[in-house]
Design a protein around this motif. Structure first.
Motif, PDB file in Angstrom:
ATOM      1  N   LEU A  24       6.792 -37.900   3.839  1.00 33.30           N
ATOM      2  CA  LEU A  24       7.752 -38.889   4.350  1.00 33.30           C
ATOM      3  C   LEU A  24       9.149 -38.278   4.493  1.00 33.30           C
ATOM      4  CD1 LEU A  24       6.848 -42.211   2.474  1.00 33.30           C
ATOM      5  CD2 LEU A  24       6.960 -41.889   4.956  1.00 33.30           C
ATOM      6  N   ILE A  25       9.564 -37.531   3.494  1.00 34.77           N
ATOM      7  CA  ILE A  25      10.899 -36.907   3.564  1.00 34.77           C
ATOM      8  C   ILE A  25      10.936 -35.903   4.722  1.00 34.77           C
ATOM      9  CG2 ILE A  25      12.610 -35.506   2.313  1.00 34.77           C
ATOM     10  CD1 ILE A  25      12.244 -38.426   1.275  1.00 34.77           C
ATOM     11  N   ARG A  26       9.852 -35.151   4.878  1.00 32.54           N
ATOM     12  CA  ARG A  26       9.779 -34.194   5.992  1.00 32.54           C
ATOM     13  C   ARG A  26       9.911 -34.925   7.330  1.00 32.54           C
ATOM     14  NH1 ARG A  26       4.813 -32.623   7.942  1.00 32.54           N
ATOM     15  NH2 ARG A  26       3.944 -32.990   5.879  1.00 32.54           N
ATOM     16  N   LYS A  27       9.208 -36.051   7.465  1.00 35.98           N
ATOM     17  CA  LYS A  27       9.264 -36.834   8.706  1.00 35.98           C
ATOM     18  C   LYS A  27      10.690 -37.331   8.979  1.00 35.98           C
ATOM     19  CE  LYS A  27       7.545 -41.048  10.909  1.00 35.98           C
ATOM     20  NZ  LYS A  27       8.894 -41.394  11.381  1.00 35.98           N
ATOM     21  N   TRP A  28      11.353 -37.811   7.934  1.00 33.76           N
ATOM     22  CA  TRP A  28      12.708 -38.358   8.143  1.00 33.76           C
ATOM     23  C   TRP A  28      13.710 -37.245   8.429  1.00 33.76           C
ATOM     24  CZ3 TRP A  28      11.775 -41.912   3.351  1.00 33.76           C
ATOM     25  CH2 TRP A  28      10.964 -42.989   3.741  1.00 33.76           C
ATOM     26  N   PHE A  29      13.503 -36.068   7.864  1.00 33.06           N
ATOM     27  CA  PHE A  29      14.329 -34.918   8.262  1.00 33.06           C
ATOM     28  C   PHE A  29      14.161 -34.677   9.773  1.00 33.06           C
ATOM     29  CE2 PHE A  29      14.381 -32.677   3.867  1.00 33.06           C
ATOM     30  CZ  PHE A  29      15.712 -32.992   3.656  1.00 33.06           C
ATOM     31  N   ALA A  30      12.924 -34.677  10.220  1.00 29.97           N
ATOM     32  CA  ALA A  30      12.645 -34.428  11.639  1.00 29.97           C
ATOM     33  C   ALA A  30      13.266 -35.527  12.505  1.00 29.97           C
ATOM     34  CB  ALA A  30      11.138 -34.332  11.871  1.00 29.97           C
ATOM     35  N   ASP A  31      13.131 -36.777  12.057  1.00 26.64           N
ATOM     36  CA  ASP A  31      13.730 -37.895  12.802  1.00 26.64           C
ATOM     37  C   ASP A  31      15.243 -37.731  12.932  1.00 26.64           C
ATOM     38  OD1 ASP A  31      11.241 -39.036  12.979  1.00 26.64           O
ATOM     39  OD2 ASP A  31      11.591 -40.588  11.456  1.00 26.64           O
ATOM     40  N   SER A  32      15.851 -37.089  11.939  1.00 26.36           N
ATOM     41  CA  SER A  32      17.304 -36.887  11.958  1.00 26.36           C
ATOM     42  C   SER A  32      17.697 -35.604  12.673  1.00 26.36           C
ATOM     43  CB  SER A  32      17.852 -36.869  10.526  1.00 26.36           C
ATOM     44  OG  SER A  32      17.655 -38.128   9.924  1.00 26.36           O
ATOM     45  N   GLY A  33      16.745 -34.967  13.330  1.00 19.43           N
ATOM     46  CA  GLY A  33      17.073 -33.820  14.181  1.00 19.43           C
ATOM     47  C   GLY A  33      16.851 -32.467  13.552  1.00 19.43           C
ATOM     48  N   CYS A  34      16.291 -32.420  12.354  1.00 15.86           N
ATOM     49  CA  CYS A  34      15.989 -31.135  11.729  1.00 15.86           C
ATOM     50  C   CYS A  34      14.657 -30.659  12.304  1.00 15.86           C
ATOM     51  CB  CYS A  34      15.911 -31.299  10.220  1.00 15.86           C
ATOM     52  SG  CYS A  34      16.208 -29.771   9.326  1.00 15.86           S
ATOM     53  N   LYS A  35      14.670 -29.542  13.017  1.00 22.67           N
ATOM     54  CA  LYS A  35      13.412 -29.117  13.639  1.00 22.67           C
ATOM     55  C   LYS A  35      13.355 -27.601  13.800  1.00 22.67           C
ATOM     56  CE  LYS A  35      14.220 -31.994  17.044  1.00 22.67           C
ATOM     57  NZ  LYS A  35      14.921 -32.646  18.162  1.00 22.67           N
ATOM     58  N   GLY A  36      12.253 -27.129  14.342  1.00 20.45           N
ATOM     59  CA  GLY A  36      12.066 -25.692  14.550  1.00 20.45           C
ATOM     60  C   GLY A  36      12.133 -24.959  13.224  1.00 20.45           C
ATOM     61  N   ALA A  37      12.781 -23.791  13.265  1.00 20.78           N
ATOM     62  CA  ALA A  37      12.862 -22.962  12.058  1.00 20.78           C
ATOM     63  C   ALA A  37      13.742 -23.597  10.986  1.00 20.78           C
ATOM     64  CB  ALA A  37      13.410 -21.582  12.424  1.00 20.78           C
ATOM     65  N   ASN A  38      14.550 -24.594  11.352  1.00 20.92           N
ATOM     66  CA  ASN A  38      15.427 -25.218  10.354  1.00 20.92           C
ATOM     67  C   ASN A  38      14.681 -26.152   9.403  1.00 20.92           C
ATOM     68  OD1 ASN A  38      17.781 -23.951  11.163  1.00 20.92           O
ATOM     69  ND2 ASN A  38      18.197 -25.492  12.737  1.00 20.92           N
ATOM     70  N   LEU A  39      13.500 -26.568   9.801  1.00 22.73           N
ATOM     71  CA  LEU A  39      12.703 -27.455   8.939  1.00 22.73           C
ATOM     72  C   LEU A  39      11.451 -26.709   8.488  1.00 22.73           C
ATOM     73  CD1 LEU A  39      12.221 -30.267   7.706  1.00 22.73           C
ATOM     74  CD2 LEU A  39      11.165 -30.953   9.856  1.00 22.73           C
ATOM     75  N   PRO A  49       2.378 -30.349  -4.081  1.00 23.96           N
ATOM     76  CA  PRO A  49       2.799 -30.371  -2.678  1.00 23.96           C
ATOM     77  C   PRO A  49       3.919 -29.329  -2.499  1.00 23.96           C
ATOM     78  CG  PRO A  49       2.856 -32.588  -3.634  1.00 23.96           C
ATOM     79  CD  PRO A  49       2.668 -31.619  -4.769  1.00 23.96           C
ATOM     80  N   PRO A  50       4.234 -28.965  -1.259  1.00 24.40           N
ATOM     81  CA  PRO A  50       5.293 -27.968  -1.055  1.00 24.40           C
ATOM     82  C   PRO A  50       6.691 -28.534  -1.307  1.00 24.40           C
ATOM     83  CG  PRO A  50       4.467 -28.761   1.056  1.00 24.40           C
ATOM     84  CD  PRO A  50       3.599 -29.390  -0.001  1.00 24.40           C
ATOM     85  N   ASN A  51       7.665 -27.637  -1.504  1.00 21.06           N
ATOM     86  CA  ASN A  51       9.071 -28.014  -1.352  1.00 21.06           C
ATOM     87  C   ASN A  51       9.305 -28.250   0.129  1.00 21.06           C
ATOM     88  OD1 ASN A  51       9.827 -27.560  -4.081  1.00 21.06           O
ATOM     89  ND2 ASN A  51      10.248 -25.388  -3.684  1.00 21.06           N
ATOM     90  N   VAL A  52      10.154 -29.198   0.477  1.00 17.55           N
ATOM     91  CA  VAL A  52      10.513 -29.382   1.893  1.00 17.55           C
ATOM     92  C   VAL A  52      11.989 -29.015   2.051  1.00 17.55           C
ATOM     93  CG1 VAL A  52      10.860 -31.897   1.565  1.00 17.55           C
ATOM     94  CG2 VAL A  52      10.561 -30.961   3.866  1.00 17.55           C
ATOM     95  N   ILE A  53      12.265 -28.203   3.065  1.00 14.94           N
ATOM     96  CA  ILE A  53      13.591 -27.586   3.201  1.00 14.94           C
ATOM     97  C   ILE A  53      14.135 -27.810   4.605  1.00 14.94           C
ATOM     98  CG2 ILE A  53      14.892 -25.407   3.088  1.00 14.94           C
ATOM     99  CD1 ILE A  53      12.592 -24.339   1.268  1.00 14.94           C
ATOM    100  N   CYS A  54      15.345 -28.351   4.691  1.00 13.13           N
ATOM    101  CA  CYS A  54      16.023 -28.522   5.977  1.00 13.13           C
ATOM    102  C   CYS A  54      17.354 -27.790   5.929  1.00 13.13           C
ATOM    103  CB  CYS A  54      16.249 -30.009   6.257  1.00 13.13           C
ATOM    104  SG  CYS A  54      17.430 -30.295   7.591  1.00 13.13           S
ATOM    105  N   VAL A  55      17.549 -26.873   6.865  1.00 15.62           N
ATOM    106  CA  VAL A  55      18.790 -26.096   6.939  1.00 15.62           C
ATOM    107  C   VAL A  55      19.675 -26.663   8.049  1.00 15.62           C
ATOM    108  CG1 VAL A  55      19.796 -23.812   7.375  1.00 15.62           C
ATOM    109  CG2 VAL A  55      17.642 -24.010   6.102  1.00 15.62           C
TER     110      VAL A  55
END
Ligand SMILES: [Zn+2]
Length: 259
Positions: A24-39, A49-55
């Motif tokens: 869910l956190i990964r999805k909301w990062f993506a919804d907020s524009g975090c994508k490609g290599a930044n997510l 589960p993995p750590n989820v990282i948004c740069v």
């Protein structure tokens, strides 16, 4: 700022499965524009589960790391306070800070396995290079917000980060109190302290509300939305302030000496 309705809606749409919480956190990062290599996700092995990282890239490589654990303790409660309140703020803060140019690169991390001995944060910091660790100017961690007004684990906070928080609280008229967590308790910030990386943990737990954590009472009804949304506003203002206040770009790095 993300609206109170969105933040509250996300808080209510928690899962009690740790793998779904991370997703869910990964999805909301993506919804907020975090994508490609930044997510990205950082696998810890099959037990977690993995750590989820948004740069969120800034003008420099100097980093402010923003962390909250996504997992809940097994068996008891819904883990809404501990620590869905913290995890939900990660993508909301990305929204707050993504709109303008920043000096620092912000790295938002939903840590896995906190309830199993800080597994995700330790794995993350242990697998950085010395150079990467040297670029981290500060770690702002939040764990178990919304039980009341924002509190800070002052005895385990870096002095510069603590003073900055006091300044922001005074200027914004949002409350923050120094409340240390009981003996034996810990948080993901301590994984970074092992490397002398400046850190601070925000929470909301008092002696009276402490028994809610890791119990059947850790559910949505325990969250005071006004206080929780105030914590969001305070942390958003704090991160914007730190981006300006921490070590101006180009300044010589302080040599950190191990104690
Ligand atoms: Zn926690």
């Amino acid at each position: 700022m993300q609206t109170r309705e969105v933040v509250e809606g996300r808080l209510k749409s928690f899962s009690t499965k740790n793998s779904e919480r991370e997703a869910l956190i990964r999805k909301w990062f993506a919804d907020s524009g975090c994508k490609g290599a930044n997510l990205s996700e950082q696998a810890l092995g099959r037990n977690f589960p993995p750590n989820v990282i948004c740069v969120l890239p800034g003008e420099t490589q100097e980093v402010i790391l923003v962390g909250a654990h996504t997992d809940k303790v097994e068996s008891f409660g819904d883990g809404v306070v501990d620590n869905w309140t913290g995890a939900v703020l990660l993508p909301a803060l990305l929204d707050s800070l993504g709109g303008q140019t920043r000096h620092h690169t912000l790295i938002f991390i939903g840590f896995s396995g906190e309830e199993k001995g800080l597994a995700g944060s330790q794995y993350y910091v242990d697998h950085l290079t010395n150079e990467q660790r040297g670029h981290i100017e500060g770690v702002v961690n939040f764990d178990s917000l919304g039980l009341g007004p924002t509190a800070v684990w002052a005895s385990h906070a870096d002095k510069v980060l603590l003073d900055a928080l006091a300044s922001v609280a005074a200027a914004s008229k949002l409350p923050v109190t120094a409340l240390n967590v009981p003996e034996g308790a810990t948080a993901d910030s301590e994984s970074f302290a092992r490397y002398q990386i400046p850190r601070i943990t925000l929470h909301s737990v008092t002696q009276k509300t402490w028994p809610i954590l890791h119990s059947p009472s850790d559910k949505m009804a325990a969250v005071r939305m006004n206080d929780y949304y105030d914590s969001y506003k305070l942390i958003a203002a704090y991160l914007a302030y730190l981006d300006d206040a921490l070590k101006p770009a180009g300044a010589a790095k302080t040599v950190k000496v191990a104690q």
